[in-house]
Design a protein around this motif. Structure first.
Motif, mmCIF file in Angstrom:
data_model
loop_
_atom_site.group_PDB
_atom_site.id
_atom_site.type_symbol
_atom_site.label_atom_id
_atom_site.label_comp_id
_atom_site.label_asym_id
_atom_site.label_seq_id
_atom_site.Cartn_x
_atom_site.Cartn_y
_atom_site.Cartn_z
ATOM 1 N N VAL A 104 0.859 -1.188 0.000
ATOM 2 C CA VAL A 104 0.000 0.000 0.000
ATOM 3 C C VAL A 104 0.892 1.233 0.000
ATOM 4 N N VAL A 115 -3.759 3.776 -0.286
ATOM 5 C CA VAL A 115 -4.367 3.200 -1.484
ATOM 6 C C VAL A 115 -3.562 1.950 -1.833
ATOM 7 N N PRO A 116 -4.185 0.938 -2.431
ATOM 8 C CA PRO A 116 -3.437 -0.288 -2.739
ATOM 9 C C PRO A 116 -2.432 -0.074 -3.863
ATOM 10 N N MET A 120 -4.666 -5.984 -3.455
ATOM 11 C CA MET A 120 -5.930 -5.787 -4.160
ATOM 12 C C MET A 120 -6.774 -4.730 -3.466
ATOM 13 N N GLU A 121 -6.672 -4.672 -2.114
ATOM 14 C CA GLU A 121 -7.357 -3.644 -1.348
ATOM 15 C C GLU A 121 -6.551 -3.384 -0.086
ATOM 16 N N VAL A 122 -6.816 -2.230 0.538
ATOM 17 C CA VAL A 122 -6.086 -1.849 1.739
ATOM 18 C C VAL A 122 -6.584 -2.702 2.898
ATOM 19 N N THR A 124 -7.896 -3.730 6.313
ATOM 20 C CA THR A 124 -8.550 -3.091 7.449
ATOM 21 C C THR A 124 -9.249 -4.161 8.263
ATOM 22 N N ASN A 127 -12.755 -5.179 6.480
ATOM 23 C CA ASN A 127 -12.780 -6.159 5.386
ATOM 24 C C ASN A 127 -12.163 -7.493 5.775
#
Length: 132
Positions: A104, A115-116, A120-122, A124, A127
């Motif tokens: 990230v 932001v990644p 694929m995603e940050v 947290t 999630n």
């Protein structure tokens, strides 16, 4: 009585410091200007003054590459380590920035968010990618 005297004395000192800081310096008067080519001795009012010419500034030789498509990068040292956990100096940091990529990175518009990059995603807690 002693505290009042100390207070007045302190105020006088502070006021004199402020007034002396606000004073405009008097510029030195230039009596005569001459271009000096060599070392000369000037005698004025019984005082001998030795005046030397200011040497010409050394101009660095311009580097011209035989190939205009070649990038020449001057640096002051080499990387001590390429371990991102141990690297702290500039030369290694420049190499690491071009070799490694983070999962990230900081958001350009809002530095308090991520932001990644490779992820694929940050991650947290919401999630499920970060656990307690």
């Amino acid at each position: 009585m002693r505290n009042k005297l100390f207070l007045v004395f302190s105020l006088v000192i502070v006021a004199s410091m402020i007034l002396s800081a606000c004073a405009t310096p008097t510029p030195a008067t230039i009596v005569e200007t001459k271009e000096v080519i060599k070392t000369v001795e000037v005698v004025k009012e019984g005082e001998t003054i030795v005046v030397t010419a200011t040497p010409e500034p050394v101009v660095a030789k311009e580097f011209n590459s035989p190939d205009p498509n070649t990038l020449v990068w001057a640096t002051f040292g080499e990387a001590e380590t390429l371990d991102p956990a141990l690297d702290y100096e500039t030369a290694g940091g420049n190499i690491l920035a071009n070799v490694y990529e983070s999962l990230v990175v900081y958001n350009r518009e809002k530095a308090s968010e991520f932001v990644p990059a490779l992820a694929m995603e940050v991650p947290t807690a919401e999630n499920g990618l970060v656990t307690n």
